[in-house]
Design a protein around this motif. Structure first.
Motif, PDB file in Angstrom:
ATOM      1  N   GLY A 104       0.956  -1.311   0.120  1.00 25.15           N
ATOM      2  CA  GLY A 104       0.170   0.120   0.221  1.00 25.15           C
ATOM      3  C   GLY A 104       1.091   1.213   0.130  1.00 25.15           C
ATOM      4  N   LEU A 105       0.196   2.381  -0.348  1.00 20.54           N
ATOM      5  CA  LEU A 105       0.898   3.708  -0.239  1.00 20.54           C
ATOM      6  C   LEU A 105       0.750   4.424   1.144  1.00 20.54           C
ATOM      7  CD1 LEU A 105       0.073   4.760  -3.838  1.00 20.54           C
ATOM      8  CD2 LEU A 105       2.057   3.612  -3.011  1.00 20.54           C
ATOM      9  N   VAL A 106       1.850   4.935   1.752  1.00 23.89           N
ATOM     10  CA  VAL A 106       1.772   5.942   2.898  1.00 23.89           C
ATOM     11  C   VAL A 106       2.015   7.393   2.622  1.00 23.89           C
ATOM     12  CG1 VAL A 106       2.448   6.222   5.285  1.00 23.89           C
ATOM     13  CG2 VAL A 106       1.864   3.908   4.426  1.00 23.89           C
ATOM     14  N   GLU A 107       1.430   8.242   2.965  1.00 24.76           N
ATOM     15  CA  GLU A 107       1.874   9.733   2.422  1.00 24.76           C
ATOM     16  C   GLU A 107       2.223  10.312   3.859  1.00 24.76           C
ATOM     17  OE1 GLU A 107      -0.424  13.806   1.842  1.00 24.76           O
ATOM     18  OE2 GLU A 107      -1.152  12.229   0.735  1.00 24.76           O
ATOM     19  N   PHE A 108       3.579  10.781   3.607  1.00 24.63           N
ATOM     20  CA  PHE A 108       4.117  11.451   4.750  1.00 24.63           C
ATOM     21  C   PHE A 108       4.213  12.964   4.429  1.00 24.63           C
ATOM     22  CE2 PHE A 108       5.987   7.227   5.068  1.00 24.63           C
ATOM     23  CZ  PHE A 108       6.102   7.074   6.664  1.00 24.63           C
ATOM     24  N   GLY A 133       6.202  21.035   4.881  1.00 23.09           N
ATOM     25  CA  GLY A 133       5.019  20.917   4.121  1.00 23.09           C
ATOM     26  C   GLY A 133       4.763  20.190   2.720  1.00 23.09           C
ATOM     27  N   ALA A 134       6.140  19.682   2.530  1.00 24.42           N
ATOM     28  CA  ALA A 134       5.994  18.805   1.164  1.00 24.42           C
ATOM     29  C   ALA A 134       5.419  17.487   1.593  1.00 24.42           C
ATOM     30  CB  ALA A 134       7.500  18.602   0.506  1.00 24.42           C
ATOM     31  N   ARG A 135       4.956  16.830   0.343  1.00 21.49           N
ATOM     32  CA  ARG A 135       4.362  15.662   0.359  1.00 21.49           C
ATOM     33  C   ARG A 135       5.331  14.376  -0.044  1.00 21.49           C
ATOM     34  NH1 ARG A 135      -0.876  13.906  -2.846  1.00 21.49           N
ATOM     35  NH2 ARG A 135       0.088  12.042  -3.874  1.00 21.49           N
ATOM     36  N   VAL A 136       5.290  13.403   0.748  1.00 16.91           N
ATOM     37  CA  VAL A 136       6.352  12.180   0.216  1.00 16.91           C
ATOM     38  C   VAL A 136       5.359  11.135   0.316  1.00 16.91           C
ATOM     39  CG1 VAL A 136       8.346  10.765   0.816  1.00 16.91           C
ATOM     40  CG2 VAL A 136       8.491  13.327   1.070  1.00 16.91           C
ATOM     41  N   VAL A 137       5.161  10.183  -0.777  1.00 16.82           N
ATOM     42  CA  VAL A 137       4.381   9.138  -0.722  1.00 16.82           C
ATOM     43  C   VAL A 137       5.395   7.857  -1.065  1.00 16.82           C
ATOM     44  CG1 VAL A 137       2.674   7.688  -1.890  1.00 16.82           C
ATOM     45  CG2 VAL A 137       2.564  10.091  -1.840  1.00 16.82           C
ATOM     46  N   VAL A 138       5.125   6.865   0.078  1.00 15.69           N
ATOM     47  CA  VAL A 138       5.925   5.684   0.218  1.00 15.69           C
ATOM     48  C   VAL A 138       5.400   4.646  -0.316  1.00 15.69           C
ATOM     49  CG1 VAL A 138       7.594   4.608   1.545  1.00 15.69           C
ATOM     50  CG2 VAL A 138       7.635   6.959   1.488  1.00 15.69           C
ATOM     51  N   GLU A 139       5.903   3.598  -0.890  1.00 20.57           N
ATOM     52  CA  GLU A 139       5.236   2.087  -0.994  1.00 20.57           C
ATOM     53  C   GLU A 139       5.556   1.339   0.203  1.00 20.57           C
ATOM     54  OE1 GLU A 139       4.312  -1.256  -4.052  1.00 20.57           O
ATOM     55  OE2 GLU A 139       6.250  -0.006  -4.270  1.00 20.57           O
ATOM     56  N   CYS A 140       4.826   0.858   0.753  1.00 21.83           N
ATOM     57  CA  CYS A 140       5.029   0.087   2.275  1.00 21.83           C
ATOM     58  C   CYS A 140       4.479  -1.239   1.778  1.00 21.83           C
ATOM     59  CB  CYS A 140       4.268   0.721   3.346  1.00 21.83           C
ATOM     60  SG  CYS A 140       5.121   2.345   3.717  1.00 21.83           S
ATOM     61  N   VAL A 141       5.290  -2.186   2.475  1.00 24.09           N
ATOM     62  CA  VAL A 141       4.731  -3.737   2.236  1.00 24.09           C
ATOM     63  C   VAL A 141       4.066  -3.964   3.788  1.00 24.09           C
ATOM     64  CG1 VAL A 141       6.739  -4.468   0.939  1.00 24.09           C
ATOM     65  CG2 VAL A 141       6.851  -4.466   3.642  1.00 24.09           C
ATOM     66  N   GLU A 142       3.042  -5.044   3.494  1.00 20.18           N
ATOM     67  CA  GLU A 142       2.107  -5.443   4.660  1.00 20.18           C
ATOM     68  C   GLU A 142       2.986  -5.985   5.576  1.00 20.18           C
ATOM     69  OE1 GLU A 142      -1.084  -8.810   4.639  1.00 20.18           O
ATOM     70  OE2 GLU A 142      -1.235  -7.321   3.265  1.00 20.18           O
TER      71      GLU A 142
END
Length: 118
Positions: A3-7, A12-21
């Motif tokens: 899934g994707l997690v948004e940090f 204030g910048a947005r970083v989207v990371v793919e995370c494993v279950e």
């Protein structure tokens, strides 16, 4: 399922990371179609990894080895709940340490001059 997690960063910048279950079967949940939102900032999530790196560097630099350079490699896994954790490789936590020393020229006895006095 991944899934994707948004940090958000501290500026204030947005970083989207793919995370494993997680191994325990926990799944990321998001509202709507977007990625799950992390509970901490991106920098805050990496703080534990930074502290681990500082501690490891201190161990190798302050000991009797005195390397010219120390290189650390961490496998890092990001999660929405806990932030960054040092990920495990095959069976253990992932940490690679490389120490290096530069060859030193042989020391000359005091009073000898290497300059050419022609």
């Amino acid at each position: 399922m991944d899934g994707l997690v948004e940090f958000s960063t501290e500026d204030g910048a947005r970083v989207v990371v793919e995370c494993v279950e997680d191994e325990d079967g926990a799944r990321l949940v998001s509202r709507g179609d977007g990625p799950a939102r992390a509970a901490r900032t991106f920098e805050g999530s990496l703080e534990g990894v930074r502290a681990a790196a500082v501690s490891a560097l201190r161990v190798f630099r302050d000991g009797s080895l005195r390397p010219d350079s120390v290189e650390l490699e961490f496998g890092v896994r990001l999660t929405a709940e806990t932030g960054a954790v040092i990920a495990k490789g095959a069976a253990e936590g992932h940490l690679v340490v490389k120490l290096s020393w530069s060859p030193r020229p042989p020391e000359r006895p005091e009073g000898t001059d290497t300059a050419d006095r022609s």
